[in-house]
Design an enzyme around this catalytic site. Structure first.
Site, PDB file in Angstrom:
ATOM      1  N   CYS A  12      37.384  44.076  82.089  1.00 47.22           N
ATOM      2  CA  CYS A  12      38.747  43.336  82.918  1.00 47.22           C
ATOM      3  C   CYS A  12      38.549  43.627  84.442  1.00 47.22           C
ATOM      4  CB  CYS A  12      39.987  44.241  82.323  1.00 47.22           C
ATOM      5  SG  CYS A  12      40.270  46.006  82.808  1.00 47.22           S
ATOM      6  N   ASP A 129      47.640  41.089  81.696  1.00 47.82           N
ATOM      7  CA  ASP A 129      47.678  42.321  82.448  1.00 47.82           C
ATOM      8  C   ASP A 129      48.972  43.158  82.489  1.00 47.82           C
ATOM      9  OD1 ASP A 129      47.122  44.241  84.304  1.00 47.82           O
ATOM     10  OD2 ASP A 129      46.157  42.617  85.767  1.00 47.82           O
TER      11      ASP A 129
HETATM   12  P1  4NP Z   1      43.197  45.874  84.241  1.00 44.43           P
HETATM   13  O1  4NP Z   1      44.553  45.728  85.178  1.00 44.43           O
HETATM   14  O2  4NP Z   1      42.427  44.696  84.813  1.00 44.43           O
HETATM   15  O3  4NP Z   1      43.739  45.709  82.756  1.00 44.43           O
HETATM   16  O4  4NP Z   1      42.633  47.278  84.494  1.00 44.43           O
HETATM   17  C1  4NP Z   1      44.720  45.922  86.509  1.00 44.43           C
HETATM   18  C2  4NP Z   1      45.051  47.083  87.098  1.00 44.43           C
HETATM   19  C3  4NP Z   1      44.985  47.251  88.490  1.00 44.43           C
HETATM   20  C4  4NP Z   1      45.018  46.122  89.353  1.00 44.43           C
HETATM   21  C5  4NP Z   1      44.505  44.879  88.564  1.00 44.43           C
HETATM   22  C6  4NP Z   1      44.465  44.878  87.223  1.00 44.43           C
HETATM   23  N1  4NP Z   1      45.106  46.365  90.714  1.00 44.43           N
HETATM   24  O5  4NP Z   1      44.851  45.094  91.245  1.00 44.43           O
HETATM   25  O6  4NP Z   1      45.301  47.077  91.347  1.00 44.43           O
END
Ligand code: 4NP
Length: 163
Positions: A12, A129
């Site tokens: 991800c 997300d």
């Molecule tokens: P993930 O979610 O891709 O599912 O781990 C996210 C967590 C944090 C961030 C982006 C996506 N961020 O930009 O901090």
């Protein structure tokens, strides 16, 4: 039956919500089926912001309510991952594009596939997300991941049984 473990990497953006949850759900399903020794499972993020961090506490709590542990620490996807893993499963179109862009810099061993292609009940293209949303978002993510991981495991076991 193939002897070498099938190597599976979930990807991800941050590697603190969706892909560690997919890793934990898949590991849980492997343990329930007694198939841990047939697979190597890991997760990674296309971004580096959260490297070294445990999974988001909201995601961990939602998973623990289903008996699923999320043991991973965030790391960033590397070029070597494309050569070392058999399957890379992405959560959304942005992850897919990022992994495909990296793959053009090497001769990838890994098949790169959107994870939700393996769903047998839900009809969604992307794992949303949940990072900036509420509690329900984490449960919805787990519902999608459980469905997709069941389909993925069935498919990969069928491939392992081929001579
Ligand atoms: P993930 O979610 O891709 O599912 O781990 C996210 C967590 C944090 C961030 C982006 C996506 N961020 O930009 O901090």
């Amino acid at each position: 039956m193939s002897e070498a473990p099938t190597r599976v990497l979930f990807v991800c953006l941050g590697n603190i919500c969706r892909s560690p949850a997919a890793e934990g759900v898949f590991l849980h399903q492997l343990a329930e089926a007694g198939l841990e020794s047939s697979f190597d499972v890991d997760s990674a993020g296309t971004g580096s912001w959260h490297v070294g961090q445990a999974a988001d506490p909201r995601m961990r709590a939602a998973a623990e309510r289903r008996g699923v542990q999320l043991p991973s620490r965030a790391r960033q996807l590397s070029l070597a991952d494309l050569q070392e893993f058999d399957h890379i499963l992405t959560m959304d179109a942005e992850n897919l594009a990022a992994v495909q862009a990296l793959s053009r810099r090497t001769r990838p061993r890994a098949a790169i596939t959107p994870l939700l292609q393996y769903c047998r009940h839900f009809r969604h293209d992307e794992v949303p997300d949940p990072y900036y949303g509420g509690e329900a978002g984490f449960d919805h993510v787990l519902d999608l991941l459980e469905d997709a991981c069941e389909g993925l495991l069935a498919q990969l076991m069928a491939e392992r049984r081929q001579p």
